[in-house]
Design a protein around this motif. Structure first.
Motif, PDB file in Angstrom:
ATOM      1  N   LYS A 248      22.262 100.495  -1.044  1.00 40.43           N
ATOM      2  CA  LYS A 248      23.646 100.843  -0.734  1.00 40.43           C
ATOM      3  C   LYS A 248      24.421  99.545  -0.519  1.00 40.43           C
ATOM      4  O   LYS A 248      24.007  98.680   0.258  1.00 40.43           O
ATOM      5  CB  LYS A 248      23.718 101.714   0.520  1.00 40.43           C
ATOM      6  CG  LYS A 248      25.130 102.228   0.817  1.00 40.43           C
ATOM      7  CD  LYS A 248      25.149 103.078   2.084  1.00 40.43           C
ATOM      8  CE  LYS A 248      24.392 104.380   1.869  1.00 40.43           C
ATOM      9  NZ  LYS A 248      24.515 105.271   3.057  1.00 40.43           N
ATOM     10  N   MET A 249      25.540  99.407  -1.207  1.00 44.24           N
ATOM     11  CA  MET A 249      26.314  98.179  -1.136  1.00 44.24           C
ATOM     12  C   MET A 249      27.750  98.507  -0.736  1.00 44.24           C
ATOM     13  O   MET A 249      28.252  99.597  -1.015  1.00 44.24           O
ATOM     14  CB  MET A 249      26.309  97.451  -2.487  1.00 44.24           C
ATOM     15  CG  MET A 249      24.925  97.199  -3.050  1.00 44.24           C
ATOM     16  SD  MET A 249      24.956  96.478  -4.709  1.00 44.24           S
ATOM     17  CE  MET A 249      25.553  94.838  -4.337  1.00 44.24           C
ATOM     18  N   ARG A 250      28.392  97.551  -0.105  1.00 44.82           N
ATOM     19  CA  ARG A 250      29.812  97.709   0.173  1.00 44.82           C
ATOM     20  C   ARG A 250      30.542  96.427  -0.207  1.00 44.82           C
ATOM     21  O   ARG A 250      30.021  95.327  -0.046  1.00 44.82           O
ATOM     22  CB  ARG A 250      30.060  98.079   1.634  1.00 44.82           C
ATOM     23  CG  ARG A 250      29.768  96.985   2.645  1.00 44.82           C
ATOM     24  CD  ARG A 250      30.044  97.465   4.070  1.00 44.82           C
ATOM     25  NE  ARG A 250      29.842  96.372   5.038  1.00 44.82           N
ATOM     26  CZ  ARG A 250      29.905  96.531   6.359  1.00 44.82           C
ATOM     27  NH1 ARG A 250      30.123  97.739   6.869  1.00 44.82           N
ATOM     28  NH2 ARG A 250      29.729  95.495   7.158  1.00 44.82           N
ATOM     29  N   PHE A 251      31.728  96.597  -0.742  1.00 41.82           N
ATOM     30  CA  PHE A 251      32.537  95.480  -1.203  1.00 41.82           C
ATOM     31  C   PHE A 251      33.736  95.315  -0.271  1.00 41.82           C
ATOM     32  O   PHE A 251      34.535  96.237  -0.114  1.00 41.82           O
ATOM     33  CB  PHE A 251      33.019  95.738  -2.636  1.00 41.82           C
ATOM     34  CG  PHE A 251      31.933  95.657  -3.667  1.00 41.82           C
ATOM     35  CD1 PHE A 251      31.901  94.623  -4.586  1.00 41.82           C
ATOM     36  CD2 PHE A 251      30.927  96.617  -3.720  1.00 41.82           C
ATOM     37  CE1 PHE A 251      30.895  94.545  -5.542  1.00 41.82           C
ATOM     38  CE2 PHE A 251      29.918  96.542  -4.670  1.00 41.82           C
ATOM     39  CZ  PHE A 251      29.903  95.501  -5.576  1.00 41.82           C
ATOM     40  N   ARG A 252      33.829  94.154   0.364  1.00 46.84           N
ATOM     41  CA  ARG A 252      34.935  93.862   1.281  1.00 46.84           C
ATOM     42  C   ARG A 252      35.903  92.898   0.615  1.00 46.84           C
ATOM     43  O   ARG A 252      35.488  91.913   0.007  1.00 46.84           O
ATOM     44  CB  ARG A 252      34.406  93.242   2.571  1.00 46.84           C
ATOM     45  CG  ARG A 252      33.577  94.180   3.422  1.00 46.84           C
ATOM     46  CD  ARG A 252      33.078  93.486   4.685  1.00 46.84           C
ATOM     47  NE  ARG A 252      32.044  92.492   4.410  1.00 46.84           N
ATOM     48  CZ  ARG A 252      32.235  91.191   4.414  1.00 46.84           C
ATOM     49  NH1 ARG A 252      33.445  90.688   4.668  1.00 46.84           N
ATOM     50  NH2 ARG A 252      31.239  90.356   4.159  1.00 46.84           N
ATOM     51  N   PRO A 253      37.210  93.146   0.713  1.00 44.66           N
ATOM     52  CA  PRO A 253      38.187  92.228   0.119  1.00 44.66           C
ATOM     53  C   PRO A 253      38.030  90.816   0.681  1.00 44.66           C
ATOM     54  O   PRO A 253      37.768  90.632   1.866  1.00 44.66           O
ATOM     55  CB  PRO A 253      39.540  92.827   0.520  1.00 44.66           C
ATOM     56  CG  PRO A 253      39.247  94.269   0.797  1.00 44.66           C
ATOM     57  CD  PRO A 253      37.851  94.304   1.355  1.00 44.66           C
ATOM     58  N   SER A 254      38.168  89.825  -0.184  1.00 48.74           N
ATOM     59  CA  SER A 254      38.032  88.439   0.232  1.00 48.74           C
ATOM     60  C   SER A 254      38.952  87.582  -0.622  1.00 48.74           C
ATOM     61  O   SER A 254      39.827  88.118  -1.335  1.00 48.74           O
ATOM     62  CB  SER A 254      36.577  87.981   0.086  1.00 48.74           C
ATOM     63  OG  SER A 254      36.396  86.690   0.604  1.00 48.74           O
ATOM     64  N   PHE A 255      38.792  86.264  -0.544  1.00 50.78           N
ATOM     65  CA  PHE A 255      39.628  85.361  -1.334  1.00 50.78           C
ATOM     66  C   PHE A 255      38.777  84.247  -1.921  1.00 50.78           C
ATOM     67  O   PHE A 255      38.049  83.562  -1.209  1.00 50.78           O
ATOM     68  CB  PHE A 255      40.736  84.734  -0.482  1.00 50.78           C
ATOM     69  CG  PHE A 255      41.415  83.585  -1.173  1.00 50.78           C
ATOM     70  CD1 PHE A 255      42.346  83.821  -2.181  1.00 50.78           C
ATOM     71  CD2 PHE A 255      41.095  82.271  -0.856  1.00 50.78           C
ATOM     72  CE1 PHE A 255      42.945  82.756  -2.844  1.00 50.78           C
ATOM     73  CE2 PHE A 255      41.701  81.208  -1.511  1.00 50.78           C
ATOM     74  CZ  PHE A 255      42.625  81.451  -2.515  1.00 50.78           C
ATOM     75  N   PHE A 256      38.862  84.098  -3.235  1.00 53.83           N
ATOM     76  CA  PHE A 256      38.340  82.944  -3.948  1.00 53.83           C
ATOM     77  C   PHE A 256      39.417  82.539  -4.947  1.00 53.83           C
ATOM     78  O   PHE A 256      39.976  83.409  -5.641  1.00 53.83           O
ATOM     79  CB  PHE A 256      37.038  83.271  -4.693  1.00 53.83           C
ATOM     80  CG  PHE A 256      35.945  83.824  -3.811  1.00 53.83           C
ATOM     81  CD1 PHE A 256      35.341  83.034  -2.853  1.00 53.83           C
ATOM     82  CD2 PHE A 256      35.550  85.148  -3.941  1.00 53.83           C
ATOM     83  CE1 PHE A 256      34.342  83.540  -2.040  1.00 53.83           C
ATOM     84  CE2 PHE A 256      34.548  85.666  -3.144  1.00 53.83           C
ATOM     85  CZ  PHE A 256      33.945  84.866  -2.173  1.00 53.83           C
ATOM     86  N   PRO A 257      39.743  81.265  -5.066  1.00 60.15           N
ATOM     87  CA  PRO A 257      40.826  80.850  -5.979  1.00 60.15           C
ATOM     88  C   PRO A 257      40.581  81.236  -7.428  1.00 60.15           C
ATOM     89  O   PRO A 257      41.537  81.408  -8.196  1.00 60.15           O
ATOM     90  CB  PRO A 257      40.871  79.328  -5.810  1.00 60.15           C
ATOM     91  CG  PRO A 257      40.261  79.071  -4.473  1.00 60.15           C
ATOM     92  CD  PRO A 257      39.198  80.127  -4.308  1.00 60.15           C
ATOM     93  N   PHE A 258      39.308  81.372  -7.819  1.00 59.33           N
ATOM     94  CA  PHE A 258      38.995  81.579  -9.237  1.00 59.33           C
ATOM     95  C   PHE A 258      38.787  83.046  -9.598  1.00 59.33           C
ATOM     96  O   PHE A 258      38.470  83.352 -10.751  1.00 59.33           O
ATOM     97  CB  PHE A 258      37.754  80.772  -9.628  1.00 59.33           C
ATOM     98  CG  PHE A 258      36.723  80.669  -8.531  1.00 59.33           C
ATOM     99  CD1 PHE A 258      35.822  81.679  -8.295  1.00 59.33           C
ATOM    100  CD2 PHE A 258      36.707  79.550  -7.710  1.00 59.33           C
ATOM    101  CE1 PHE A 258      34.895  81.578  -7.283  1.00 59.33           C
ATOM    102  CE2 PHE A 258      35.768  79.442  -6.692  1.00 59.33           C
ATOM    103  CZ  PHE A 258      34.866  80.466  -6.465  1.00 59.33           C
ATOM    104  N   THR A 259      38.919  83.965  -8.646  1.00 62.45           N
ATOM    105  CA  THR A 259      38.806  85.400  -8.953  1.00 62.45           C
ATOM    106  C   THR A 259      39.947  86.160  -8.283  1.00 62.45           C
ATOM    107  O   THR A 259      40.424  85.785  -7.218  1.00 62.45           O
ATOM    108  CB  THR A 259      37.461  85.984  -8.472  1.00 62.45           C
ATOM    109  OG1 THR A 259      37.278  85.691  -7.079  1.00 62.45           O
ATOM    110  CG2 THR A 259      36.305  85.423  -9.271  1.00 62.45           C
ATOM    111  N   GLU A 260      40.362  87.244  -8.932  1.00 58.46           N
ATOM    112  CA  GLU A 260      41.406  88.102  -8.378  1.00 58.46           C
ATOM    113  C   GLU A 260      41.310  89.479  -9.046  1.00 58.46           C
ATOM    114  O   GLU A 260      41.518  89.582 -10.263  1.00 58.46           O
ATOM    115  CB  GLU A 260      42.790  87.491  -8.607  1.00 58.46           C
ATOM    116  CG  GLU A 260      43.932  88.334  -8.083  1.00 58.46           C
ATOM    117  CD  GLU A 260      43.840  88.568  -6.580  1.00 58.46           C
ATOM    118  OE1 GLU A 260      44.171  89.701  -6.171  1.00 58.46           O
ATOM    119  OE2 GLU A 260      43.429  87.666  -5.832  1.00 58.46           O
TER     120      GLU A 260
END
Length: 360
Positions: A248-260
């Motif tokens: 089971k996985m969960r994806f939390r919003p984050s920030f990386f300059p090279f992805t959006e």
């Protein structure tokens, strides 16, 4: 006949004193050879009268036979003694464990093992392996990845800078393997599907961080890659790597300059008894970062973001190796202690595969 008795005693003493077969053979030749003392006596029988021959013949022949018998007996004794000595020196202690041959005695470092495991998993999903240099330009390490000069995110990487070159430009020890993504997108035409394992460098050191560490990134570029594809790839990877049926996985919003958009990925786990077990429990553990490739990165690599899109992800190899194999401290990875390697290392012939099992 005192002369024969004296000769016999002398010869038998020499035979008895012979310490090896070479010395014994010298005694034999001196007594029984063509010019030996006993042979010379036998030659005198031809010049004797019949009565003398009848008297001395049996005595001389008897001397010859006894000397020959003594030589044969001593030769047997020396051969048996030599055999006993050889058996004693070459004796095998069957109570000792069998020594492993060199091909088996060595150990594969856990980092090398985990890289092979990761490669086997992603190769099964159609990924190729891409590589690049450890020393990178500022442009490839930052600017092309949407880190413009002066961008605050550059400060997050604690970069090792090299001395300026003749043009005044400073190269860096790469802070991530992402520059290889740029190199790949500039060199190849989509569709692209690669993983990039390798060494990275940041100015950080404690129980869970070292100035040099290992990372693997994944990159997919085509006309229809999307978040759903990314989630499936990561879920299949975690199930195969941690060898559990359900993740089971969960994806939390984050920030990386090279992805959006960008996301941090947590995996379900249990921490009961001080042991982390995946695929069960009600706790969560962060394991990687990911996202859709930023349109600016695509443009910087000569690709049209209106025609192609893609996703990328990055995993700390050292971190997931510690999680999977229960290693409490990162520092021994680099201390070259053969006792640690003997405990945590892997047999060189246990090559990871999805068919035979990643961990043998």
């Amino acid at each position: 006949m005192t002369d024969l008795d004296s000769l016999e005693r002398d010869l038998l003493a020499q035979v008895s004193a012979a310490s090896d077969e070479a010395a014994l053979d010298a005694v034999r030749v001196a007594a029984l050879g063509k010019k030996g003392s006993v042979s010379d006596l036998l030659k005198t029988l031809g010049s004797m009268t019949p009565d003398e021959r009848k008297e001395r013949g049996p005595l001389i022949n008897g001397l010859r036979d006894r000397v020959q018998g003594a030589v044969t007996a001593r030769k047997t004794e020396l051969a048996e003694a030599a055999l006993e000595a050889r058996l004693a020196s070459e004796r095998v202690d069957v109570t000792l464990p069998v020594r492993e041959v060199p091909e088996v005695r060595g150990r594969i470092h856990p980092i090398s093992q985990v890289i092979d495991e990761i490669t086997a998993i992603f190769a099964d999903m159609g990924f190729a392996v891409a590589e690049g240099p450890d020393i990178e330009t500022d442009e490839l390490n930052f600017t092309a990845l949407n880190f413009p000069p002066g961008h605050p995110a550059r400060e997050m990487h604690d970069t090792f800078f090299l001395a300026p070159d003749q043009d005044g430009k400073r190269k860096v020890l790469r802070t991530h393997t992402s520059p290889v993504q740029v190199r790949t997108m500039r060199a190849k035409t989509p569709p692209i599907r690669v993983i990039i394992p390798g060494r990275t460098y940041r100015h950080d050191s404690d129980q869970t961080h070292t100035p040099m560490f290992h990372q693997v990134e994944g990159l997919v570029i085509d006309t229809s890659a999307n978040i759903a594809n990314l989630k499936w790839v990561l879920e299949e990877f975690c199930k195969a790597f941690f060898e559990v049926e359900n993740v089971k996985m969960r994806f939390r919003p984050s920030f990386f300059p090279f992805t959006e958009p960008s996301a941090e990925v947590d995996i379900q786990c249990s921490r009961k008894g001080g042991e982390i077990r995946f695929g069960e429990g009600d706790d969560w553990l962060e394991i990687l970062g990911c996202g859709m490739v930023h349109p600016n990165v695509l443009r910087n690599c000569g690709l049209d973001p209106d025609a192609v899109q893609g996703f990328a992800f990055g995993v700390g190899i050292d971190r997931i190796a510690m999680l999977k194999y229960g290693m409490p401290d990162l520092r021994p990875f680099f201390e070259a202690d053969v006792r640690w390697l003997d405990h945590y290392g892997f047999r060189p012939l246990d090559v990871p595969s999805l068919v035979g099992g990643l961990t043998g």
